[in-house]
Design a protein around this motif. Sequence first.
Motif, PDB file in Angstrom:
ATOM      1  N   LEU A  33      34.596  51.618  26.919  1.00  0.00           N
ATOM      2  CA  LEU A  33      33.799  52.087  27.831  1.00  0.00           C
ATOM      3  C   LEU A  33      34.328  53.212  28.631  1.00  0.00           C
ATOM      4  CD1 LEU A  33      32.524  48.743  29.293  1.00  0.00           C
ATOM      5  CD2 LEU A  33      31.227  50.185  27.957  1.00  0.00           C
ATOM      6  N   ILE A  34      35.772  53.238  28.969  1.00  0.00           N
ATOM      7  CA  ILE A  34      36.495  54.205  29.489  1.00  0.00           C
ATOM      8  C   ILE A  34      36.540  55.620  28.407  1.00  0.00           C
ATOM      9  CG2 ILE A  34      38.945  55.041  30.453  1.00  0.00           C
ATOM     10  CD1 ILE A  34      39.210  52.109  31.177  1.00  0.00           C
ATOM     11  N   ASP A  35      36.764  55.271  27.292  1.00  0.00           N
ATOM     12  CA  ASP A  35      37.034  56.414  26.275  1.00  0.00           C
ATOM     13  C   ASP A  35      35.735  56.975  26.037  1.00  0.00           C
ATOM     14  OD1 ASP A  35      39.639  55.830  26.093  1.00  0.00           O
ATOM     15  OD2 ASP A  35      39.330  54.772  24.009  1.00  0.00           O
ATOM     16  N   ALA A  36      34.688  56.210  26.210  1.00  0.00           N
ATOM     17  CA  ALA A  36      33.147  56.866  26.358  1.00  0.00           C
ATOM     18  C   ALA A  36      32.695  57.810  27.352  1.00  0.00           C
ATOM     19  CB  ALA A  36      32.203  55.770  26.020  1.00  0.00           C
ATOM     20  N   GLY A  37      33.612  57.725  28.432  1.00  0.00           N
ATOM     21  CA  GLY A  37      33.324  58.590  29.685  1.00  0.00           C
ATOM     22  C   GLY A  37      33.093  58.055  30.719  1.00  0.00           C
ATOM     23  N   LEU A  38      33.256  56.648  31.089  1.00  0.00           N
ATOM     24  CA  LEU A  38      33.309  56.183  32.351  1.00  0.00           C
ATOM     25  C   LEU A  38      34.647  56.064  32.905  1.00  0.00           C
ATOM     26  CD1 LEU A  38      31.214  52.719  31.618  1.00  0.00           C
ATOM     27  CD2 LEU A  38      30.518  54.829  32.634  1.00  0.00           C
ATOM     28  N   ASP A  39      34.574  56.526  34.204  1.00  0.00           N
ATOM     29  CA  ASP A  39      35.828  56.250  35.057  1.00  0.00           C
ATOM     30  C   ASP A  39      36.461  54.964  35.077  1.00  0.00           C
ATOM     31  OD1 ASP A  39      37.389  56.392  37.646  1.00  0.00           O
ATOM     32  OD2 ASP A  39      37.532  58.363  37.175  1.00  0.00           O
ATOM     33  N   PRO A  40      37.853  54.886  34.859  1.00  0.00           N
ATOM     34  CA  PRO A  40      38.230  53.287  35.220  1.00  0.00           C
ATOM     35  C   PRO A  40      37.752  52.786  36.586  1.00  0.00           C
ATOM     36  CG  PRO A  40      39.858  54.776  34.336  1.00  0.00           C
ATOM     37  CD  PRO A  40      38.664  55.855  34.777  1.00  0.00           C
ATOM     38  N   LEU A  41      37.419  53.507  37.669  1.00  0.00           N
ATOM     39  CA  LEU A  41      36.918  53.023  38.796  1.00  0.00           C
ATOM     40  C   LEU A  41      35.553  52.453  38.628  1.00  0.00           C
ATOM     41  CD1 LEU A  41      38.250  55.321  41.851  1.00  0.00           C
ATOM     42  CD2 LEU A  41      39.246  53.019  40.948  1.00  0.00           C
ATOM     43  N   HIS A  42      34.933  53.180  37.825  1.00  0.00           N
ATOM     44  CA  HIS A  42      33.453  52.812  37.593  1.00  0.00           C
ATOM     45  C   HIS A  42      33.582  51.613  36.852  1.00  0.00           C
ATOM     46  CE1 HIS A  42      31.831  57.081  38.078  1.00  0.00           C
ATOM     47  NE2 HIS A  42      31.882  56.479  39.495  1.00  0.00           N
ATOM     48  N   VAL A  43      34.490  51.292  35.698  1.00  0.00           N
ATOM     49  CA  VAL A  43      34.216  50.131  35.033  1.00  0.00           C
ATOM     50  C   VAL A  43      34.699  49.066  35.822  1.00  0.00           C
ATOM     51  CG1 VAL A  43      35.279  49.014  32.935  1.00  0.00           C
ATOM     52  CG2 VAL A  43      34.770  51.540  32.947  1.00  0.00           C
ATOM     53  N   THR A  44      35.744  49.056  36.842  1.00  0.00           N
ATOM     54  CA  THR A  44      35.833  48.189  37.580  1.00  0.00           C
ATOM     55  C   THR A  44      35.029  47.556  38.724  1.00  0.00           C
ATOM     56  OG1 THR A  44      38.138  49.235  37.717  1.00  0.00           O
ATOM     57  CG2 THR A  44      37.884  47.476  39.478  1.00  0.00           C
ATOM     58  N   TRP A  45      34.315  48.709  39.100  1.00  0.00           N
ATOM     59  CA  TRP A  45      33.210  48.461  40.090  1.00  0.00           C
ATOM     60  C   TRP A  45      31.862  47.616  39.216  1.00  0.00           C
ATOM     61  CZ3 TRP A  45      28.093  49.327  40.047  1.00  0.00           C
ATOM     62  CH2 TRP A  45      27.266  48.940  40.994  1.00  0.00           C
ATOM     63  N   LEU A  46      31.761  47.911  37.954  1.00  0.00           N
ATOM     64  CA  LEU A  46      30.871  47.406  37.154  1.00  0.00           C
ATOM     65  C   LEU A  46      31.052  45.815  36.786  1.00  0.00           C
ATOM     66  CD1 LEU A  46      29.868  50.047  34.631  1.00  0.00           C
ATOM     67  CD2 LEU A  46      28.184  49.125  36.072  1.00  0.00           C
ATOM     68  N   ARG A  47      32.670  45.646  36.631  1.00  0.00           N
ATOM     69  CA  ARG A  47      32.888  44.397  36.400  1.00  0.00           C
ATOM     70  C   ARG A  47      32.685  43.378  37.644  1.00  0.00           C
ATOM     71  NH1 ARG A  47      39.155  42.726  34.642  1.00  0.00           N
ATOM     72  NH2 ARG A  47      38.753  40.406  34.015  1.00  0.00           N
ATOM     73  N   LEU A  48      33.232  43.784  38.821  1.00  0.00           N
ATOM     74  CA  LEU A  48      33.253  43.075  39.700  1.00  0.00           C
ATOM     75  C   LEU A  48      31.939  43.027  40.545  1.00  0.00           C
ATOM     76  CD1 LEU A  48      36.363  44.773  41.690  1.00  0.00           C
ATOM     77  CD2 LEU A  48      36.303  42.293  40.858  1.00  0.00           C
ATOM     78  N   ALA A  49      30.929  43.712  40.489  1.00  0.00           N
ATOM     79  CA  ALA A  49      29.849  43.814  40.940  1.00  0.00           C
ATOM     80  C   ALA A  49      28.929  42.788  40.128  1.00  0.00           C
ATOM     81  CB  ALA A  49      29.113  45.168  40.787  1.00  0.00           C
ATOM     82  N   GLY A  50      29.157  42.847  38.751  1.00  0.00           N
ATOM     83  CA  GLY A  50      28.379  41.775  37.892  1.00  0.00           C
ATOM     84  C   GLY A  50      28.851  40.497  38.175  1.00  0.00           C
ATOM     85  N   ALA A  51      30.197  40.248  38.398  1.00  0.00           N
ATOM     86  CA  ALA A  51      30.910  38.832  38.510  1.00  0.00           C
ATOM     87  C   ALA A  51      30.262  38.638  39.849  1.00  0.00           C
ATOM     88  CB  ALA A  51      32.265  39.209  38.519  1.00  0.00           C
ATOM     89  N   ALA A  52      30.262  39.119  41.057  1.00  0.00           N
ATOM     90  CA  ALA A  52      29.773  38.911  42.380  1.00  0.00           C
ATOM     91  C   ALA A  52      28.394  38.376  42.238  1.00  0.00           C
ATOM     92  CB  ALA A  52      29.988  40.100  43.266  1.00  0.00           C
ATOM     93  N   LEU A  53      27.319  39.174  41.458  1.00  0.00           N
ATOM     94  CA  LEU A  53      26.174  38.716  41.387  1.00  0.00           C
ATOM     95  C   LEU A  53      25.974  37.469  40.560  1.00  0.00           C
ATOM     96  CD1 LEU A  53      23.040  39.525  41.586  1.00  0.00           C
ATOM     97  CD2 LEU A  53      23.262  40.460  39.389  1.00  0.00           C
ATOM     98  N   LEU A  54      26.864  37.290  39.464  1.00  0.00           N
ATOM     99  CA  LEU A  54      26.681  35.913  38.969  1.00  0.00           C
ATOM    100  C   LEU A  54      27.241  34.824  39.784  1.00  0.00           C
ATOM    101  CD1 LEU A  54      27.676  36.780  35.228  1.00  0.00           C
ATOM    102  CD2 LEU A  54      25.486  36.325  36.144  1.00  0.00           C
ATOM    103  N   LEU A  55      28.353  34.880  40.713  1.00  0.00           N
ATOM    104  CA  LEU A  55      28.659  34.065  41.466  1.00  0.00           C
ATOM    105  C   LEU A  55      28.274  33.729  42.624  1.00  0.00           C
ATOM    106  CD1 LEU A  55      32.698  34.804  40.624  1.00  0.00           C
ATOM    107  CD2 LEU A  55      31.448  32.903  39.979  1.00  0.00           C
ATOM    108  N   LEU A  56      27.156  34.717  43.202  1.00  0.00           N
ATOM    109  CA  LEU A  56      26.564  34.601  44.421  1.00  0.00           C
ATOM    110  C   LEU A  56      26.295  33.275  44.775  1.00  0.00           C
ATOM    111  CD1 LEU A  56      25.656  36.026  46.951  1.00  0.00           C
ATOM    112  CD2 LEU A  56      23.673  36.723  45.743  1.00  0.00           C
ATOM    113  N   PRO A  57      25.415  32.457  43.888  1.00  0.00           N
ATOM    114  CA  PRO A  57      25.357  31.028  44.299  1.00  0.00           C
ATOM    115  C   PRO A  57      26.501  30.048  44.473  1.00  0.00           C
ATOM    116  CG  PRO A  57      23.996  31.737  42.147  1.00  0.00           C
ATOM    117  CD  PRO A  57      25.129  32.616  42.743  1.00  0.00           C
ATOM    118  N   VAL A  58      27.543  30.433  43.774  1.00  0.00           N
ATOM    119  CA  VAL A  58      28.862  29.880  44.286  1.00  0.00           C
ATOM    120  C   VAL A  58      29.300  30.042  45.721  1.00  0.00           C
ATOM    121  CG1 VAL A  58      31.157  29.304  43.810  1.00  0.00           C
ATOM    122  CG2 VAL A  58      29.512  29.559  41.900  1.00  0.00           C
ATOM    123  N   ALA A  59      29.012  31.097  45.979  1.00  0.00           N
ATOM    124  CA  ALA A  59      29.277  31.703  47.371  1.00  0.00           C
ATOM    125  C   ALA A  59      28.392  31.063  48.343  1.00  0.00           C
ATOM    126  CB  ALA A  59      29.515  33.202  47.403  1.00  0.00           C
TER     127      ALA A  59
END
Length: 321
Positions: A33-59
């Motif tokens: 994903l990084i090699d395709a043109g995404l900034d590492p910060l963008h990949v980090t945000w996507l990973r964390l935001a997706g995890a936060a959304l899935l874990l929202l019921p737990v929170a």
Amino acid sequence: MAEFRTSRRAQGLGLAILSALAFGGSGAVARPLIDAGLDPLHVTWLRLAGAALLLLPVALRHRSALRARPWLLLAYGAFPMAGVQALYFASIARIPVGVALLIEFLGPVLVLLWVRLVRRRPVSRGSAIGVVLAVAGLACLVEIWVGIRLDALGLALALGAAACQAGYFLLSDAEGDTVDPLAVISYGALTATALMTLLARPWTLPWNVLIGPVEVAGSTAPAPLLLAWLVAVATVLAYITGVAAIRRLTPTVAGAVAYLEVVTAIVAAWLLLGESLTTPQLIGAVIVLAGAFAAQRSIPDTAPATANAQTRDGHEPPVRA
């Protein structure tokens, strides 16, 4: 009762292995994903935001944790989730995945150096041996005898990830902590997402990259599939199975299995990215793992390990990437 304990340990071992395998594949999945043109910060945000959304019921089920230990949740979100992952992804854009993860696993070594050099407290002989081994292994990893062939900034970023890991070790005070680890993970993901939103500025993200194919192992794969794997498997499943495993195993066993993550990362990078380590680097990898593990087992109780998998005596496996 003995059969129940044996079955529980077997389940814990299986879950710990699954968690290490899931965590270990994150770098090899993120790199395309990084090699395709995404900034590492963008990949980090996507990973964390997706995890936060899935874990929202737990929170939502653990709202009391936010009132009981807000600083613990903030620290976990800022250091091991946002800091470690952002710096790790930034480093793998410049150096091999396996090397970056090995350097990140030096967090416990940095803790011991801080305790000895800054706090001026004695450390055990096992701790000292662990530090020496880790430094010697790092020298082999970067092949220092030929002038360090690896990218200097990539190495610095990986060391930054290790420092974030160490920072959480030092800031966290788990003595008498009763906060459920799942609460720490879910609120940590929410906190990390908020922090990374400010840094990554997702409104500048090239969304077109996420709707097309990316190159993986000489072929192509849908970018949404890689992102879904990064979020659901390499983050949510990895953390949840890690928590479940640590509750069934002794800290020593859980900590040992956690280092399978590095082996997984090296193999995945070889299969998916064509990255390989030289013979001296492989020897260095083994030495680094031995030193980091010895250091982790020697961290004083006043500087406990991460809360991502709280155990009965306060010792846990390392922060995961």
